[in-house]
Design a protein around this motif. Structure first.
Motif, PDB file in Angstrom:
ATOM      1  N   HIS A 126       0.852  -1.181   0.000  1.00  0.00           N
ATOM      2  CA  HIS A 126       0.000   0.000   0.000  1.00  0.00           C
ATOM      3  C   HIS A 126       0.889   1.233   0.000  1.00  0.00           C
ATOM      4  CE1 HIS A 126       0.959   0.201   4.198  1.00  0.00           C
ATOM      5  NE2 HIS A 126       0.420  -0.976   4.419  1.00  0.00           N
ATOM      6  N   MET A 127       0.306   2.399   0.091  1.00  0.00           N
ATOM      7  CA  MET A 127       1.105   3.613  -0.044  1.00  0.00           C
ATOM      8  C   MET A 127       2.107   3.762   1.105  1.00  0.00           C
ATOM      9  SD  MET A 127       0.217   4.379  -2.886  1.00  0.00           S
ATOM     10  CE  MET A 127       1.296   5.764  -3.138  1.00  0.00           C
ATOM     11  N   GLY A 128       1.764   3.234   2.257  1.00  0.00           N
ATOM     12  CA  GLY A 128       2.704   3.265   3.372  1.00  0.00           C
ATOM     13  C   GLY A 128       3.976   2.504   3.035  1.00  0.00           C
ATOM     14  N   HIS A 129       3.817   1.301   2.470  1.00  0.00           N
ATOM     15  CA  HIS A 129       4.986   0.542   2.033  1.00  0.00           C
ATOM     16  C   HIS A 129       5.762   1.325   0.975  1.00  0.00           C
ATOM     17  CE1 HIS A 129       2.528  -3.156   3.194  1.00  0.00           C
ATOM     18  NE2 HIS A 129       3.621  -3.248   3.926  1.00  0.00           N
ATOM     19  N   THR A 130       5.023   1.921   0.048  1.00  0.00           N
ATOM     20  CA  THR A 130       5.667   2.633  -1.048  1.00  0.00           C
ATOM     21  C   THR A 130       6.599   3.708  -0.503  1.00  0.00           C
ATOM     22  OG1 THR A 130       3.692   2.234  -2.357  1.00  0.00           O
ATOM     23  CG2 THR A 130       5.222   3.912  -3.164  1.00  0.00           C
ATOM     24  N   LEU A 131       6.094   4.443   0.454  1.00  0.00           N
ATOM     25  CA  LEU A 131       6.915   5.472   1.096  1.00  0.00           C
ATOM     26  C   LEU A 131       8.145   4.842   1.752  1.00  0.00           C
ATOM     27  CD1 LEU A 131       7.517   8.255   2.289  1.00  0.00           C
ATOM     28  CD2 LEU A 131       5.882   7.762   4.099  1.00  0.00           C
ATOM     29  N   ASN A 132       7.872   3.788   2.492  1.00  0.00           N
ATOM     30  CA  ASN A 132       8.931   3.080   3.197  1.00  0.00           C
ATOM     31  C   ASN A 132      10.030   2.550   2.301  1.00  0.00           C
ATOM     32  OD1 ASN A 132       9.560   1.492   5.688  1.00  0.00           O
ATOM     33  ND2 ASN A 132       7.496   2.277   6.022  1.00  0.00           N
ATOM     34  N   GLU A 133       9.626   1.847   1.251  1.00  0.00           N
ATOM     35  CA  GLU A 133      10.613   1.244   0.358  1.00  0.00           C
ATOM     36  C   GLU A 133      11.369   2.337  -0.389  1.00  0.00           C
ATOM     37  OE1 GLU A 133      10.250  -1.252   1.689  1.00  0.00           O
ATOM     38  OE2 GLU A 133       8.389  -2.349   1.371  1.00  0.00           O
ATOM     39  N   THR A 134      10.662   3.411  -0.733  1.00  0.00           N
ATOM     40  CA  THR A 134      11.339   4.490  -1.447  1.00  0.00           C
ATOM     41  C   THR A 134      12.410   5.120  -0.565  1.00  0.00           C
ATOM     42  OG1 THR A 134       9.306   4.922  -2.684  1.00  0.00           O
ATOM     43  CG2 THR A 134      10.975   6.631  -2.711  1.00  0.00           C
ATOM     44  N   VAL A 135      12.070   5.364   0.668  1.00  0.00           N
ATOM     45  CA  VAL A 135      13.046   5.954   1.596  1.00  0.00           C
ATOM     46  C   VAL A 135      14.273   5.048   1.695  1.00  0.00           C
ATOM     47  CG1 VAL A 135      13.485   6.452   4.025  1.00  0.00           C
ATOM     48  CG2 VAL A 135      11.391   7.285   2.946  1.00  0.00           C
ATOM     49  N   GLN A 136      14.020   3.748   1.848  1.00  0.00           N
ATOM     50  CA  GLN A 136      15.148   2.833   1.980  1.00  0.00           C
ATOM     51  C   GLN A 136      16.005   2.828   0.723  1.00  0.00           C
ATOM     52  OE1 GLN A 136      13.986  -1.080   4.030  1.00  0.00           O
ATOM     53  NE2 GLN A 136      12.041  -0.042   3.748  1.00  0.00           N
ATOM     54  N   TYR A 149      14.507   5.276  11.400  1.00  0.00           N
ATOM     55  CA  TYR A 149      13.806   6.375  10.746  1.00  0.00           C
ATOM     56  C   TYR A 149      12.336   6.007  10.661  1.00  0.00           C
ATOM     57  CZ  TYR A 149      12.494   9.601   6.954  1.00  0.00           C
ATOM     58  OH  TYR A 149      11.885  10.559   6.178  1.00  0.00           O
ATOM     59  N   PHE A 150      11.506   6.767  11.366  1.00  0.00           N
ATOM     60  CA  PHE A 150      10.073   6.484  11.341  1.00  0.00           C
ATOM     61  C   PHE A 150       9.390   7.336  10.277  1.00  0.00           C
ATOM     62  CE2 PHE A 150      10.684   5.081  15.818  1.00  0.00           C
ATOM     63  CZ  PHE A 150      10.197   3.802  15.639  1.00  0.00           C
ATOM     64  N   THR A 151       8.739   6.661   9.368  1.00  0.00           N
ATOM     65  CA  THR A 151       7.955   7.407   8.386  1.00  0.00           C
ATOM     66  C   THR A 151       6.567   7.644   8.980  1.00  0.00           C
ATOM     67  OG1 THR A 151       7.198   5.351   7.386  1.00  0.00           O
ATOM     68  CG2 THR A 151       9.143   6.380   6.450  1.00  0.00           C
ATOM     69  N   GLY A 152       5.907   8.633   8.447  1.00  0.00           N
ATOM     70  CA  GLY A 152       4.569   8.935   8.929  1.00  0.00           C
ATOM     71  C   GLY A 152       3.537   8.034   8.288  1.00  0.00           C
ATOM     72  N   MET A 153       2.307   8.253   8.684  1.00  0.00           N
ATOM     73  CA  MET A 153       1.229   7.480   8.107  1.00  0.00           C
ATOM     74  C   MET A 153       0.763   8.175   6.840  1.00  0.00           C
ATOM     75  SD  MET A 153      -2.304   6.509   9.905  1.00  0.00           S
ATOM     76  CE  MET A 153      -1.559   5.990  11.427  1.00  0.00           C
ATOM     77  N   VAL A 154       0.459   7.376   5.831  1.00  0.00           N
ATOM     78  CA  VAL A 154      -0.035   7.969   4.592  1.00  0.00           C
ATOM     79  C   VAL A 154      -1.554   8.095   4.683  1.00  0.00           C
ATOM     80  CG1 VAL A 154      -0.139   7.759   2.098  1.00  0.00           C
ATOM     81  CG2 VAL A 154       1.849   6.907   3.327  1.00  0.00           C
ATOM     82  N   ARG A 155      -2.018   9.301   4.537  1.00  0.00           N
ATOM     83  CA  ARG A 155      -3.460   9.542   4.581  1.00  0.00           C
ATOM     84  C   ARG A 155      -3.921  10.027   3.224  1.00  0.00           C
ATOM     85  NH1 ARG A 155      -5.280  10.026   9.665  1.00  0.00           N
ATOM     86  NH2 ARG A 155      -3.696   9.892  11.278  1.00  0.00           N
ATOM     87  N   ASP A 156      -5.226  10.056   3.045  1.00  0.00           N
ATOM     88  CA  ASP A 156      -5.699  10.577   1.768  1.00  0.00           C
ATOM     89  C   ASP A 156      -5.818  12.099   1.861  1.00  0.00           C
ATOM     90  OD1 ASP A 156      -8.014  11.193   3.090  1.00  0.00           O
ATOM     91  OD2 ASP A 156      -9.285   9.789   2.012  1.00  0.00           O
ATOM     92  N   LYS A 157      -6.247  12.669   0.772  1.00  0.00           N
ATOM     93  CA  LYS A 157      -6.340  14.112   0.654  1.00  0.00           C
ATOM     94  C   LYS A 157      -7.151  14.737   1.788  1.00  0.00           C
ATOM     95  CE  LYS A 157      -6.952  16.517  -3.739  1.00  0.00           C
ATOM     96  NZ  LYS A 157      -7.695  16.338  -4.987  1.00  0.00           N
ATOM     97  N   LEU A 158      -8.151  13.977   2.243  1.00  0.00           N
ATOM     98  CA  LEU A 158      -9.041  14.501   3.281  1.00  0.00           C
ATOM     99  C   LEU A 158      -8.518  14.198   4.675  1.00  0.00           C
ATOM    100  CD1 LEU A 158     -12.365  13.314   1.606  1.00  0.00           C
ATOM    101  CD2 LEU A 158     -11.357  15.596   1.514  1.00  0.00           C
ATOM    102  N   GLY A 159      -7.330  13.610   4.740  1.00  0.00           N
ATOM    103  CA  GLY A 159      -6.745  13.339   6.040  1.00  0.00           C
ATOM    104  C   GLY A 159      -7.193  12.023   6.643  1.00  0.00           C
ATOM    105  N   ARG A 160      -7.909  11.223   5.848  1.00  0.00           N
ATOM    106  CA  ARG A 160      -8.340   9.936   6.390  1.00  0.00           C
ATOM    107  C   ARG A 160      -7.256   8.890   6.172  1.00  0.00           C
ATOM    108  NH1 ARG A 160     -13.644   9.184   2.960  1.00  0.00           N
ATOM    109  NH2 ARG A 160     -11.980   9.386   1.434  1.00  0.00           N
ATOM    110  N   LYS A 161      -7.205   7.959   7.111  1.00  0.00           N
ATOM    111  CA  LYS A 161      -6.262   6.859   6.995  1.00  0.00           C
ATOM    112  C   LYS A 161      -6.617   6.058   5.747  1.00  0.00           C
ATOM    113  CE  LYS A 161      -4.508   3.252  10.048  1.00  0.00           C
ATOM    114  NZ  LYS A 161      -4.581   2.669  11.373  1.00  0.00           N
TER     115      LYS A 161
END
Length: 887
Positions: free
Chosen positions: A50-60, A526-538
């Motif tokens: 999901h987008m959380g992983h995407t952020l995570n893997e990209t950072v790594q 390194y802690f990444t944040g939570m990925v939310r949608d445009k409206l701030g929802r998880k």
RNA sequence: GGGCUGUUAGCUCAGUUGGUUCAGAGCAUCACGUCGACAACGUGAGGGUCGCUGGUUCGAGCCCGGCACAGCCCACCA
């Protein structure tokens, strides 16, 4: 060479990834270089990214690629987690669809299905990691149920058991009635919701028609009541000493007990005690030696012990019981009540507190070293202050860890029992028998075969009980302690993960690391944040707001996805995911692509001159931008290094983005660009290509595909960008940089003057410059006249009439044009500026006339203020002169 | 109930130990612009009392106190 209109990522991505893998660039072997080790937080084997992983893997990947290009032996280990509950639930669901009941299968048959499932879906995440461009060492792919890994988990279990750190016992645990397994405390998620508090009256045995009222949220558990408890100081109930009450509907006789635990102010001040179904009641029960009546089955239905509504789901039973209680006049009142309910993290069902025999790890002893590792600063957490306290608090208050799960998918607990329930812990059945025979010697009857029948514990271990060994066992540090690879790669450099698994995983990895390697598992977290949608929802499946990664890559390209997710994600902050930022990434790709097209156009049109440049005026014209950009590049490289060391990856990316788009494309390329169909000086061309290469190298960790592609299109290369080592950053000449900034400002100011007077870009102007520092313009007059479309440029010592006047610092610029000028807007602007400058001047003067400021401020601050004063005064004079020429 | 974090332009956020014209960036908005890199673009511009309120200081977006609002984590009160 024909270049397409825009950058087309698809073919490029596939081609380069294959090439990199084929060249084995991402494969690592211990060598003389320092290691840079990253272990991927293993995603669930049957999941999707999901987008959380995407952020995570990209950072790594950014960190790993940067390290690989900076002299490190970078090793990034990929893998996946067997995710016992989640995967087993999926397999059970799949079997159900086929009409197969899990209970009808043998353990072996079920595991066969599970492994088939894993083989079928387990590669999805790997494919996604690949598409994203992650530079992982595929040869090291590890699964938490690989043979060696399985052995490691068992070995650790036995070791901890032998050290007395693992025990088995009956405790109140969290029960998932859907997966029919115990859960650890961490696997329970609490949600606030509005429920009802029911006031029930229980008949007393003291006087006829006397009742005692209690309040409960769970009327379906009354059949498990074994006492009613009141506060000993509560006078309302003092007369009930030694009395008994009767449970409604089933009429069981239960004692009234007294305990301080009860808050007289809450509800009716009387509490029904149900030791089997509430942790507090359980503790009260232990204290007062109460009977435990378990009225709920493991699947959440009412048990025979409940006597009524047997076999009905507890929530269905609740409704029916409420109805019956009301009809029979036991329910006296209902009130709204806000409460918290625990839900299973994996299956989402309401968790039942349940007494059951489970395996636990004693946490206190291992918590100490894990706590110190972070408190002493050996492990640095980013962003620090935010999570340090959380980490500390958890470890200081840590409770024992329930590690057994009533599932089949996972490492089966290596405990063996005989028919009488006597138990030993051993790796294999044979070993178990040996130990058993020693521990429980046969009673001596001749010929008896001692303990022939040992059966293994049916339960498996919590997924996190394997995951906590990840940084060690991916290098076989548990199964082959002290091996060469473990020595070289352990401890890891940085762990990148979500803040939501700080307890599940991070803290426990530190514990395991301290226990088995006697050192920390990684230096930075390194802690990444939570990925939310445009409206701030998880982002969640149920909301349908989680986009599919491969769709995004198809639509925008992997580089754009990486850019989009990185550009808006400062460390530890949640990020609002918006496809707009991916579009920005795609546009950035195209911008670079177009710059490439421009440079390629020059390739065939280089000036043949052997001299750097024949025309000396041109030499100065081009030497300034070359010099300036070289310095600017070094300046940014040093900034980026600093930012990346601080894990401020988002800011580093923005800095590079601005360097490429603004400084390189908008300024530098325009400054050195030859006129239409004019040749370009070969020195300029060579330098430009080399700057371009450096830019691509700088950006490569963030956007690997487009940069590698352009690197090779720029010229024939003997190497690949992803392995190219960064040169050391050179010192910068601040004067040249300042000069560049001045030039930009002058150009912008004059263009603004043109715009405000409706001069079309095509309309050429004559430019007069009034300055005390003519020499500072010598090297830039060519650029300046080209950039503002001036066909004449000269210096003047006095104001020129009938011109547009603009100023930068103390210098004035007179723009002369054929067109009739409407000076009214200009005048308004100048007046506005004048007012501002005067206000500013008086503020500075006030400051300077303040004795305490003059006394206390540092000399350099004082000097700055004095310069501000002088500048403002000069500027005011300039504006006033300008105004006089206009009117 | 305990603890933590945040509040800066319409939106998302920077602002590095208090001191340059420091109030910024990107996106969005507005005006103008299609001569050969780029309209998925170019050149410019307009947007903010830095949540409110006291205090420390020569000087506060930054430090301290209080308040308001938002979010997160932890905790067994029926």
């Amino acid at each position: 060479m024909d270049l397409t209109k825009n950058f087309e990522p698809k073919a490029v991505e596939d081609r380069w990834y294959k090439h990199w893998v084929k060249q084995r660039y991402f494969n690592s072997k211990p060598d003389g270089r320092p290691a840079f080790t990253v272990v991927i937080p293993p995603p669930n084997v049957t999941g999707v990214l999901h987008m959380g992983h995407t952020l995570n893997e990209t950072v790594q990947d950014i960190l790993v690629r940067k390290a690989r290009m900076s002299g490190f032996n970078a090793c990034w280990v990929p893998g996946s987690d067997h995710a016992s509950i989640a995967t087993e639930a999926k397999v059970v669901g799949m079997l159900k669809e086929k009409g197969i009941d899990k209970n009808s299968l043998s353990r072996a048959a079920f595991l066969k299905y599970a492994f088939e499932w894993k083989d079928k879906y387990g590669s999805i995440i790997y494919n996604q990691i690949e598409r994203l461009g992650c530079s992982v060492d595929w040869d090291r792919t590890t699964f938490t149920m690989d043979d060696h890994y399985y052995k490691a988990v068992i070995k650790v279990f036995i070791d901890l058991y032998n050290k007395g750190l693992i025990y088995r016992g009956a405790r109140m645990i969290n029960w998932d009635s859907s997966a029919k397994t115990a859960l650890s405390d961490e696997e329970v998620e609490y949600k606030d919701l509005t429920g009802k508090l029911y006031h029930l009256r229980y008949k007393l045995d003291t006087v006829k028609e006397a009742y005692i009222s209690i309040a409960t949220q769970r009327p379906e558990t009354i059949m498990g009541d074994t006492a009613i408890c009141v506060n000993p100081n509560d006078e309302r109930y003092a007369h009930l000493k030694g009395a008994y009450a009767f449970v409604p509907l089933i009429n069981r006789r239960i004692p009234i007990i007294f305990d301080d635990y009860v808050d007289p102010a809450f509800g009716t001040g009387a509490l029904k005690v149900t030791p089997a179904h509430d942790i507090n009641d359980y503790n009260l029960g232990l204290k007062h030696n109460l009977e435990v009546v378990d009225t709920i089955n493991e699947d959440g239905t009412m048990s025979t012990a409940a006597q009524i509504y047997i076999g009905e789901d507890r929530f269905v039973a609740r409704k029916k019981i409420i109805k019956e209680l009301l009809e029979k006049n036991f329910l006296t009142r209902e009130e709204e009540y806000t409460t918290r309910l625990g839900y299973s993290q994996r299956t989402g069902v309401v968790v039942e507190p349940r007494i059951s025999t489970q395996w636990f790890v004693k946490m206190k002893e291992m918590a100490g070293p894990a706590l110190n590792a972070v408190v002493d600063g050996n492990i640095k957490i980013h962003p620090g202050d935010k999570f340090l306290a959380t980490y500390k608090y958890w470890l200081e208050n840590v409770k024992d860890w329930c590690i057994s799960r009533q599932l089949w998918w996972g490492q089966q607990i290596p405990a063996w029992y005989d028919a009488e329930g006597r138990m030993v812990v051993a790796e294999t059945e044979n070993e178990a028998k040996e130990i058993f025979n020693k521990q429980f010697p046969p009673t001596g009857q001749a010929g008896s075969i001692p303990n022939a029948q040992l059966s293994q514990d049916a339960d498996v271990l919590d997924t996190w009980f394997s995951a906590w060994l990840w940084p060690i066992e991916v290098f076989k540090g548990i199964t082959e302690p002290g091996n060469k690879e473990a020595n070289y790669y352990y401890p890891g450099s940085v762990l990148v993960t979500g803040q939501d698994i700080i307890f599940f995983w991070v803290a426990r990895m530190v514990m395991a690391g301290m226990e088995y390697e006697k050192q920390i598992p990684f230096k930075d977290v390194y802690f990444t944040g939570m990925v939310r949608d445009k409206l701030g929802r998880k982002m969640s499946k149920s909301l349908g707001n989680s986009p599919d990664l491969l769709d995004l890559i198809d639509k925008y390209g992997a580089d754009a996805v990486r850019f989009g997710i990185m550009v808006s994600s400062p460390a530890g902050n949640d990020l609002m995911f918006d496809e707009n930022s991916l579009e920005q990434g795609r546009n950035f790709n195209n911008k670079i692509w177009n710059a490439l097209k421009l440079v390629k156009m020059w390739e065939g049109r280089q000036a043949i001159s052997l001299e750097p440049l024949a025309d000396s005026s041109q030499l100065t014209a081009y030497s300034f931008p070359l010099d300036w950009f070289s310095n600017r590049l070094n300046e940014v490289r040093s900034e980026v290094d600093t930012l990346m060391k601080q894990f401020r990856l988002s800011e580093a990316l923005k800095t590079i983005y601005s360097l490429i788009w603004d400084d390189f494309c908008s300024w530098y390329l325009e400054w050195v660009k030859p006129g239409f169909e004019q040749p370009v000086d070969s020195a300029v061309y060579t330098k430009t290509v080399s700057y371009f290469e450096e830019l691509m190298q700088l950006l490569h960790p963030y956007m690997p595909f487009v940069t590698e592609e352009i690197y090779h299109l720029l010229k024939e290369q003997t190497d690949d960008l992803c392995m190219k080592q960064f040169a050391t950053v050179k010192a910068v000449d601040k004067k040249i940089l300042a000069h560049g900034e001045l030039l930009k400002q002058v150009i912008t100011t004059i263009r603004d003057g043109r715009n405000k007077n409706q001069l079309k870009p095509k309309e050429a102007i004559k430019l007069f410059i009034e300055t005390n520092a003519i020499e500072s313009y010598n090297s830039i007059v060519h650029i300046l006249s080209k950039q503002v479309n001036a066909n004449e440029l000269s210096f003047t010592k006095e104001a020129i009439a009938n011109t547009i006047v603009v100023a930068v610092e103390k210098d004035k610029f007179y723009i002369k044009t054929e067109k009739d000028l409407d000076t009214s807007t200009l005048k308004v602007d100048l007046l506005k500026d004048l007012e501002h400058q005067k206000g500013f001047l008086s503020a500075v003067e006030k400051k300077l006339s303040n004795e305490r400021f003059v006394q206390n401020a540092k000399p350099e601050v004082l000097a700055i203020e004095q310069k501000k004063k002088a500048d403002a005064e000069a500027r005011i004079r300039t504006i006033e002169e300008s105004l006089s020429t206009i009117s």
